[in-house]
Design an enzyme around this catalytic site. Sequence first.
Site, PDB file in Angstrom:
ATOM      1  N   GLU A   7       0.800  -1.244   0.000  1.00 17.74           N
ATOM      2  CA  GLU A   7       0.000   0.000   0.000  1.00 17.74           C
ATOM      3  C   GLU A   7       0.826   1.285   0.000  1.00 17.74           C
ATOM      4  O   GLU A   7       0.508   2.231   0.725  1.00 17.74           O
ATOM      5  CB  GLU A   7      -0.972  -0.011   1.197  1.00 17.74           C
ATOM      6  CG  GLU A   7      -1.852  -1.236   1.225  1.00 17.74           C
ATOM      7  CD  GLU A   7      -2.827  -1.289   2.405  1.00 17.74           C
ATOM      8  OE1 GLU A   7      -2.700  -0.468   3.340  1.00 17.74           O
ATOM      9  OE2 GLU A   7      -3.723  -2.161   2.394  1.00 17.74           O
TER      10      GLU A   7
ATOM     11  N   GLU B 245      -6.027 -10.869  -1.136  1.00 18.87           N
ATOM     12  CA  GLU B 245      -6.886 -10.638   0.047  1.00 18.87           C
ATOM     13  C   GLU B 245      -8.359 -10.613  -0.361  1.00 18.87           C
ATOM     14  O   GLU B 245      -9.145  -9.804   0.144  1.00 18.87           O
ATOM     15  CB  GLU B 245      -6.510  -9.315   0.729  1.00 18.87           C
ATOM     16  CG  GLU B 245      -5.034  -9.189   1.089  1.00 18.87           C
ATOM     17  CD  GLU B 245      -4.682  -7.926   1.884  1.00 18.87           C
ATOM     18  OE1 GLU B 245      -5.599  -7.267   2.400  1.00 18.87           O
ATOM     19  OE2 GLU B 245      -3.482  -7.614   1.984  1.00 18.87           O
TER      20      GLU B 245
END
Length: 330
Positions: free
Chosen positions: A124, A231
Amino acid sequence: MFAEDFHIGAAVNPRTIKTQEQLLIHHFNSITAENEMKFESLHPLEDIYRFGAADELVIFARENHLQMRGHTLVWHNQTSHWLFQDGKGGAADRELLLARLKSHINTVVGRYKNDIYAWDVVNEAVADEGEELLRPSKWLELCGPDFIAKAFEFAHEADPQALLFYNDYNESNPLKRDKIFTLLKSLLDQGVPVHGVGLQAHWNLYDPSLDEIRSAIEKYASLGLTLQLTELDMSLFRFDDRRTDLTKPPAELLELQAERYAAVFKLLREYKEVISAVTFWGAADDYTWLDHFPVHGRKNWPFLFDEQHRPKAAYNRLLQGTLQGGKGDE
Ligand code: HXH
């Protein structure tokens, strides 16, 4: 069903490897630690590592012949504060931060080199909004943008066989997708050892569209990287839906979820040559981080298995669609 196509994984923790043990062993061939390999879990103080919980998960993988992904080495969240401080009340400088990063990566990646085949090296780092490529963070502020390249180099040195991933969310949103692509392209142009891109795939019944998912896959794959969904979950609600009254999933939403899962996996299978794993961020609806995020107390039912670990409509539809679709190589 997908054994020939890609690994099928689940995020786990020391509790779910017990409460979901049979389900995990039967339906999955890969795991990821939900929290136990994050910086603050493994390395709470400069001189103290705590490997107990992570080791439990590694042993579970080993005993049950599951592959394991490592998550994650560099992130702006769940990272110990001491890392960014100099111990004299000031901020760590670039040299100190990079020395600590190298030491952390060496220790962690080295410890698990026989058990973990792929690492989310950087998580991220790309900014969601605005013109800026990188998200503001302590990493960026104290080290400059090459903390990313350095992390990949250190990880590659620590385990030259590991597959090294850049991992991010909103990965199918065209603006964010193009920024992630720009970052990856620049890393590859500099010769940085990055091997794959992790698409977190925190999706819902409505977003992203199949076209957006397809475009993202094609764009990342054009870099020659391997792709993994890292995810995956399929929330029943739009991100900002505030309803917290439901205690059972509405039948019509489960039906939409079944359609959506079948359509998504049909698409993923079209790209099985470039997609090497699909990991869910959990395994069954009795435990999901989405019960607390982004709306606290909004129960969610994002997986293929229900709260009793029975296959849902989504599971059955996925199987049906896959069987009808044949081996997927026509
Ligand atoms: C993932 N982040 C992490 O990779 C994983 O380690 C963690 O266990 C769960 C999910 C997803 C995420 C990204 C941004 C985010 C929250 C979750 O921040 C937001 C906060 C408010 C609104 C929108 C995003």
